[in-house]
Design an enzyme around this catalytic site. Structure first.
Site, short mmCIF file in Angstrom:
data_model
loop_
_atom_site.label_atom_id
_atom_site.label_comp_id
_atom_site.label_asym_id
_atom_site.label_seq_id
_atom_site.Cartn_x
_atom_site.Cartn_y
_atom_site.Cartn_z
N HIS A 1 -11.20 -29.21 -35.45
CA HIS A 1 -10.34 -30.14 -35.08
C HIS A 1 -9.72 -28.59 -34.06
O HIS A 1 -9.62 -28.97 -33.05
CB HIS A 1 -8.48 -29.46 -35.72
CG HIS A 1 -7.84 -28.60 -35.97
ND1 HIS A 1 -7.13 -28.05 -36.38
CD2 HIS A 1 -9.09 -27.22 -36.16
CE1 HIS A 1 -6.47 -26.79 -36.91
NE2 HIS A 1 -8.09 -25.91 -36.37
N GLY B 1 -18.56 -21.16 -39.45
CA GLY B 1 -17.03 -21.19 -39.08
C GLY B 1 -16.54 -19.92 -39.99
O GLY B 1 -15.26 -19.96 -39.73
N LYS C 1 -14.29 -25.11 -42.46
CA LYS C 1 -12.71 -25.39 -43.10
C LYS C 1 -12.05 -25.22 -41.29
O LYS C 1 -11.77 -24.26 -41.01
CB LYS C 1 -12.34 -24.25 -44.22
CG LYS C 1 -10.96 -24.47 -44.31
CD LYS C 1 -10.33 -23.51 -45.07
CE LYS C 1 -9.79 -22.05 -44.40
NZ LYS C 1 -9.02 -22.17 -43.31
N MET D 1 -23.22 -22.81 -34.46
CA MET D 1 -23.55 -23.58 -35.91
C MET D 1 -23.89 -25.16 -34.96
O MET D 1 -24.10 -26.00 -35.02
CB MET D 1 -22.45 -25.07 -35.90
CG MET D 1 -20.80 -24.45 -35.13
SD MET D 1 -19.09 -24.40 -35.79
CE MET D 1 -18.14 -24.44 -33.81
N ASP E 1 -21.58 -17.30 -38.87
CA ASP E 1 -20.22 -16.96 -37.91
C ASP E 1 -21.25 -16.16 -36.85
O ASP E 1 -22.62 -15.93 -36.40
CB ASP E 1 -18.92 -17.05 -38.57
CG ASP E 1 -18.00 -17.06 -37.67
OD1 ASP E 1 -17.88 -17.33 -36.56
OD2 ASP E 1 -16.84 -17.00 -37.98
#
Length: 350
Positions: free
Chosen positions: A254, A193, A250, A237, A216
């Site tokens: 979240h 990502g 990174k 992913m 990505d």
């Protein structure tokens, strides 16, 4: 009288919070007009008249620009400054250096993206969302996920990738300063990502013997060119992650709910070798309550960001015990955390 005073204070408290949107709107206007850039180029405090001239705005609205600057100085973005002959002027405040467009850590694209109309939409549907079955208020507002919108809207995709890239530079400067040893000795790493590859480029430059990949979605990496030790891979992913000694995540976790985070980490685990061969997952994300007590602004930012993740991505910020449950559910056996600014670097071992 005491009751009246309490009512007045309550009214003031409510007013303060429902007028808070004016701060972000004023900040957006300052970035759009280029006020931080003008003051920076001026090289010294600038008068209102000089600012009006430099911005090439309607001179009849000079008084109104002063009213805007009053809000922005009150918010700490600019400073009131006395100039010769007692003229009032303005100087850059400490946060405003990150609003200069050519600053290496500039957050100007983030400000423009986060205050755009498409980002404001979900907040008007949160109460409606609590009554329906949509995963996020964003989907209530627009009928599709943020990621679907970004893949179909070039402007949104550009804003998002620019914001992530500039924010990544600042985070990675802290990572390299305080956690360099985490990456030393790795022969390969895949940035999952990783967007336009700002983080992977920084790592590839810092560690030229490490082969770096950026994974990505196809619309994100389309047309991007690698270097001798950096390649771009179009993929998903949730389906497969290219094999590497380390996987880097990174500000990814979240964005997703716990169930999806476990799926992502299981794919990461499949991509890396065992711990005895140096295999690990490196996560840079926020751990709630890890910020030092007394840093009220950072704590408030964590709470805001958690609600932001709820509104846009069906994700959340997590306390350490919530992180640990995800790690173990995904089959990992050990972890180590290091605080870097408002975020944490987590090494996760199989």
């Amino acid at each position: 009288m005491a009751l009246q005073d309490e009512i007045v204070r309550a009214q003031s408290h409510i007013n303060y919070y429902f007028f808070n949107f004016i701060n972000s709107s004023a900040l957006k206007c300052a970035v759009q007009l280029g006020i931080p850039d003008v003051i920076h180029r001026h090289g010294r405090p600038i008068t209102l008249e000089e600012l009006v001239d430099a911005l090439s705005i309607n001179k009849a609205k000079a008084h109104h620009l002063g009213r805007l600057m009053r809000v922005l100085t009150r918010s700490g973005f600019f400073l009131d400054a006395k100039i010769k002959d007692d003229d009032d002027g303005y100087a850059l405040g400490p946060p405003s250096c990150l609003l200069i467009k050519d600053h290496p850590f500039s957050l100007a694209p983030y400000v423009l993206g986060a205050t755009s109309a498409i980002f404001a939409g979900p907040w008007h549907h949160v109460s409606e969302w609590f009554h329906n079955d949509d995963p996020t208020p964003y989907q209530t507002a627009y009928g599709k996920t943020f990621w679907d919108c970004a893949s179909q809207d070039p402007e949104l995709n550009l804003y998002f990738n620019q914001a992530m890239a500039h924010g990544s530079l600042l985070v990675m400067s802290l990572v390299k300063k305080y956690c360099r040893e985490v990456f030393e000795g790795l022969d390969s790493l895949v940035d999952v990502g990783g967007g336009t590859g700002m983080v992977a480029r920084a790592l590839a430059d810092e560690f030229p013997d490490m082969k770096c990949s950026v994974l990505d979605l196809p619309h994100v990496v389309a047309g991007l060119e690698g270097t001798k030790n950096l390649v771009y891979v179009a993929g998903n992913m949730f389906e497969a992650i290219p094999p590497a000694q380390a996987v880097f995540l990174k500000s990814i976790m979240h964005n997703w709910n716990d169930k999806d985070c476990v799926k992502i980490l299981k794919k990461c685990k499949e991509a890396i070798p065992g711990r005895e061969k140096g295999g690990k997952v490196i996560i840079v994300d926020m751990i709630l309550d890890a910020t030092q007590k007394g840093d009220e602004e950072s704590i408030q930012n964590q709470i805001y960001l958690d609600l932001y993740m709820m509104a846009y991505h069906d994700g959340q910020e997590r306390a350490l015990k919530e992180w640990v449950k995800i790690f173990y559910d995904a089959g990992f056996t050990d972890y180590k955390t290091t605080q870097i600014g408002t975020r944490s670097l987590i090494q996760l071992f199989p």
